[in-house]
Design a protein around this motif. Sequence first.
Motif, short mmCIF file in Angstrom:
data_model
loop_
_atom_site.label_atom_id
_atom_site.label_comp_id
_atom_site.label_asym_id
_atom_site.label_seq_id
_atom_site.Cartn_x
_atom_site.Cartn_y
_atom_site.Cartn_z
N GLU A 1 0.76 -1.17 -0.20
CA GLU A 1 -0.16 0.14 -0.15
C GLU A 1 0.89 1.24 0.04
O GLU A 1 0.76 2.27 -0.83
N LEU A 2 1.98 1.36 0.77
CA LEU A 2 2.78 2.40 0.82
C LEU A 2 3.38 2.57 -0.36
O LEU A 2 3.45 3.65 -1.07
N ARG A 3 3.94 1.69 -1.25
CA ARG A 3 4.79 1.46 -2.38
C ARG A 3 3.88 2.00 -3.40
O ARG A 3 4.33 3.08 -4.33
N ARG A 4 2.70 1.54 -3.65
CA ARG A 4 1.89 2.15 -4.31
C ARG A 4 1.55 3.73 -4.46
O ARG A 4 1.56 4.54 -5.38
N ALA A 5 1.23 4.23 -3.15
CA ALA A 5 1.18 5.50 -2.92
C ALA A 5 2.52 6.46 -3.51
O ALA A 5 2.40 7.49 -4.20
N LEU A 6 3.61 5.82 -3.09
CA LEU A 6 4.84 6.52 -3.43
C LEU A 6 4.94 6.58 -4.95
O LEU A 6 5.42 7.56 -5.59
N ASP A 7 4.52 5.55 -5.74
CA ASP A 7 4.85 5.25 -7.06
C ASP A 7 3.79 6.35 -7.78
O ASP A 7 4.37 7.01 -8.68
N LEU A 8 2.71 6.64 -7.17
CA LEU A 8 1.85 7.51 -7.77
C LEU A 8 2.26 8.95 -7.42
O LEU A 8 2.41 9.89 -8.43
N MET A 9 2.97 9.05 -6.63
CA MET A 9 3.66 10.65 -6.25
C MET A 9 4.88 10.66 -7.17
O MET A 9 4.80 11.67 -7.81
N GLY A 10 5.38 9.50 -7.51
CA GLY A 10 6.70 9.51 -8.30
C GLY A 10 6.29 9.97 -9.73
O GLY A 10 6.84 10.81 -10.54
N GLU A 11 5.15 9.27 -10.21
CA GLU A 11 4.71 9.95 -11.57
C GLU A 11 4.15 11.27 -11.68
O GLU A 11 4.27 12.09 -12.84
N LYS A 12 3.76 11.80 -10.66
CA LYS A 12 3.26 13.25 -10.45
C LYS A 12 4.48 14.24 -10.88
O LYS A 12 4.51 15.17 -11.40
N PHE A 13 5.70 13.70 -9.99
CA PHE A 13 6.68 14.52 -9.94
C PHE A 13 7.36 14.61 -11.26
O PHE A 13 7.98 15.56 -11.74
N ALA A 14 7.41 13.55 -11.85
CA ALA A 14 7.95 13.27 -13.18
C ALA A 14 7.28 14.17 -14.35
O ALA A 14 7.97 14.66 -15.30
N ARG A 15 6.03 14.28 -14.26
CA ARG A 15 5.17 15.03 -15.03
C ARG A 15 5.58 16.35 -14.88
O ARG A 15 5.59 17.21 -16.10
N GLU A 16 5.57 16.74 -13.58
CA GLU A 16 5.55 18.14 -13.45
C GLU A 16 6.91 18.69 -13.85
O GLU A 16 7.38 19.74 -14.45
N TRP A 17 8.21 17.75 -13.65
CA TRP A 17 9.35 18.11 -14.00
C TRP A 17 9.51 18.31 -15.43
O TRP A 17 10.44 18.88 -15.66
N SER A 18 9.13 17.34 -15.92
CA SER A 18 9.32 17.22 -17.48
C SER A 18 8.59 18.35 -18.13
O SER A 18 9.32 19.06 -19.20
N SER A 19 7.41 19.03 -17.69
CA SER A 19 7.28 20.30 -18.33
C SER A 19 8.25 21.49 -17.84
O SER A 19 8.37 22.71 -18.80
N LYS A 20 9.00 21.52 -17.12
CA LYS A 20 10.08 22.59 -16.73
C LYS A 20 11.51 22.35 -17.44
O LYS A 20 12.17 23.07 -17.79
N ALA A 21 11.89 20.97 -17.57
CA ALA A 21 13.07 20.67 -18.09
C ALA A 21 13.36 20.55 -19.45
O ALA A 21 14.41 20.53 -19.96
N GLY A 22 12.24 20.99 -20.44
CA GLY A 22 12.45 20.97 -21.72
C GLY A 22 12.41 19.75 -22.49
O GLY A 22 12.38 18.70 -21.88
N VAL A 23 12.65 20.04 -23.67
CA VAL A 23 12.61 18.77 -24.49
C VAL A 23 13.85 17.60 -24.16
O VAL A 23 13.55 16.45 -24.05
N ASP A 24 14.96 18.35 -23.77
CA ASP A 24 16.21 17.29 -23.40
C ASP A 24 15.91 16.43 -22.37
O ASP A 24 16.30 15.44 -22.15
N GLY A 25 15.22 17.26 -21.31
CA GLY A 25 14.96 16.70 -19.84
C GLY A 25 13.92 15.64 -20.01
O GLY A 25 14.19 14.64 -19.57
N ALA A 26 12.96 15.92 -20.55
CA ALA A 26 11.78 14.96 -20.81
C ALA A 26 12.39 13.73 -21.72
O ALA A 26 11.97 12.74 -21.27
N GLY A 27 13.02 13.94 -22.68
CA GLY A 27 13.69 12.97 -23.52
C GLY A 27 14.64 11.95 -22.75
O GLY A 27 14.33 10.87 -22.95
N ALA A 28 15.59 12.61 -21.85
CA ALA A 28 16.01 11.77 -20.95
C ALA A 28 15.14 10.75 -20.19
O ALA A 28 15.81 9.65 -19.72
#
Length: 345
Positions: free
Chosen positions: A309-336
């Motif tokens: 249950e804890l891992r599932r909640a953490l994974d969902l948070m990870g997906e959120k952080f990844a989406r938000e970061w990709s929008s800031k990091a530009g094409v190269d960051g998202a591509g990485a």
Amino acid sequence: MADHNTNETLASPSRRKVLARMGLAAGSGLVGSLPHMARAAATPLKCAGAYTDALFHTRNLTQFAREANGLSQGGLQIEVVTNAKLMPMNQVMPALSKGDLAIGEIFMSNFSDQYPAFAIDSLPFIVRSFDDAKRLWAATREPIEALLKKQGIRLLYTAPWPGQGLFSRAPVNKLEDVKGQKFRVNNVASKYIAEVAGATPVDTPANDLAKAIQAGKVDVMLTSSTTGVDSQSWNAMGIFIDMRAWIPKNLILMSEKSWTGLSDSAKTALDTAAKQAEARGWQLAKDADDAAQKVLVEHGTKISQPSYELRRALDLMGEKFAREWSSKAGVDGAGALLNYYFPKK
């Protein structure tokens, strides 16, 4: 701890021969395999180390300097100044960019405000192991090197820290279990986790952590096993969940201005020593994690993996952080990040 001079004075041919024969620990045997290097006056280079002498990152950095000096057969004279005594870490990149410093050590994600791409290093719940972290770095290295080059900076090598786990006073099987507790935060990710869980964020520097734990000012913290040992977490926190929320890295960087002024043989020596230091640094981080966890257990700490249950909640948070970061990091960051999740065959 008193600072020590890690520089080897390469003044005489006999000393150079001794160093070359020794190979200096992990560099043994490599001197003989390199092409003959013409002897020249040693180029003195100052290196700003960020941490204390005893830390494995510092030991790796000083060994890198010794190996580069030895491999250059007198062409280099790198002096590592430890414990941020040469300059604070936040001044290292600007100094390298201007050519005011030759070599310096930084904690990658500390510079994510200026360079959003650097934040990939501390995106939570993206990696779960050192192998994952290596793959993420392989996907990230090219755009990071390109970004640094624009600043007049060259990457020499990188070395990770142990993964970040959760220390707590009471069992944590789901995120809600830390609700209302004092949650030590030290970056954007940990602050967000504390807020989502309904905990109270407490900003406590690492050098004050041991006192804060004993004084009851911290109930939960997300940090590495090594920091848990340094802060004697077992005095109040008997639980460690080895979730490896992220595995951050140090970067060892060099001013392009200093690099350009070196001879080809000195550059070869630096490149060779850097490759050794990177491989060694990853192993040292694993060893440090294993050793720290052993110490934690010896002091009564119960170590476990996250519940489903804890891992599932953490994974969902990870997906959120990844989406938000990709929008800031530009094409190269998202591509990485895409290359990490979907590696090219």
